[in-house]
Enzyme design. Sequence first.
Site, PDB file in Angstrom:
ATOM      1  N   LYS A  30      37.547  39.742  35.548  1.00  0.00           N
ATOM      2  CA  LYS A  30      37.439  38.703  34.521  1.00  0.00           C
ATOM      3  C   LYS A  30      36.019  38.166  34.478  1.00  0.00           C
ATOM      4  CE  LYS A  30      36.956  34.838  37.149  1.00  0.00           C
ATOM      5  NZ  LYS A  30      35.768  33.964  37.101  1.00  0.00           N
ATOM      6  N   ASP A  51      42.728  31.918  40.166  1.00  0.00           N
ATOM      7  CA  ASP A  51      42.463  32.938  39.145  1.00  0.00           C
ATOM      8  C   ASP A  51      43.609  33.931  38.978  1.00  0.00           C
ATOM      9  OD1 ASP A  51      39.968  31.976  38.438  1.00  0.00           O
ATOM     10  OD2 ASP A  51      38.894  33.248  39.859  1.00  0.00           O
TER      11      ASP A  51
END
Length: 282
Positions: free
Chosen positions: A9, A132
């Site tokens: 990401k 996350d």
Amino acid sequence: MITVGAYAKINLYLDIEAKRTDGYHDILSVMQTVSLCDEIKIERTECGIEVKNEINIEKERDLAYRAAAAFFAAAGVRGGARIEIKKHIPMGAGLAGGSADAAAVLRGLNEIYLSPLSEDKLLGIALTLGSDVPFCTVGGTKAIRGRGEKIADMPKMPDCPIVIAIGDDHVSTPEQFSALDREFNDFLEYKPQSDRIEAISEAFSAGNANIGDDLYNIFEITARYSPEIKNIMKKNGACGTLMSGSGSSVFGIFRTDGDAESAANELKSLGYRAFLCHPTEI
């Protein structure tokens, strides 16, 4: 056996709303999964959990192992898993490599065992593993708030080449949060620059990935990264550059693959690790 992609990401926007009484921080972010990914093979077994990883780490600290253990504890199914991880995402670079692996294990085990857990249940497990991990479980283009548990859809990021580069700088996320606490007096009167999220959303709705003016990462104030990476990317046509997460990777958004390849090649010639990728969904 199945193969699952564990996608890195990047943070197109990252700010802090407040410091919580439990010591954590409420963040405000726009996250995007990209095609740079680890490859995870998962095989169903009769019992036990075996994780083969290129990185030597105790199983108590291995997010992939912990994800598998949490899955079996919650799913109530009989069986085990053999998990093999081939790493491509650099560790400790703000790209959520470990979180992506954990999320991929959760998704893969749920598939192999015929979906005993709902998405909401998977996301609940994901949050226990790291801030996350919930986003990495769903991927795509998302607005994130809280500790990472509040996930909202955003318009899909238009396809474009993205170069991610990493030097030799290593950063500690807890140290960066502590540095920002000192910089902004524990965020007691801090106001995040949330108008940038709306600008990014409007650009993506219009099919425009040129969001250079709206990229923002509060961690750039205190974290270490190489300014040379940004300069090389801009010289080669990047319409925007930003550090991802708490560092130290830097990404650039490009208009053409040719410009992106030129930037990646120049960065590699100077000793940086550089990866050419594109936005992706899971």
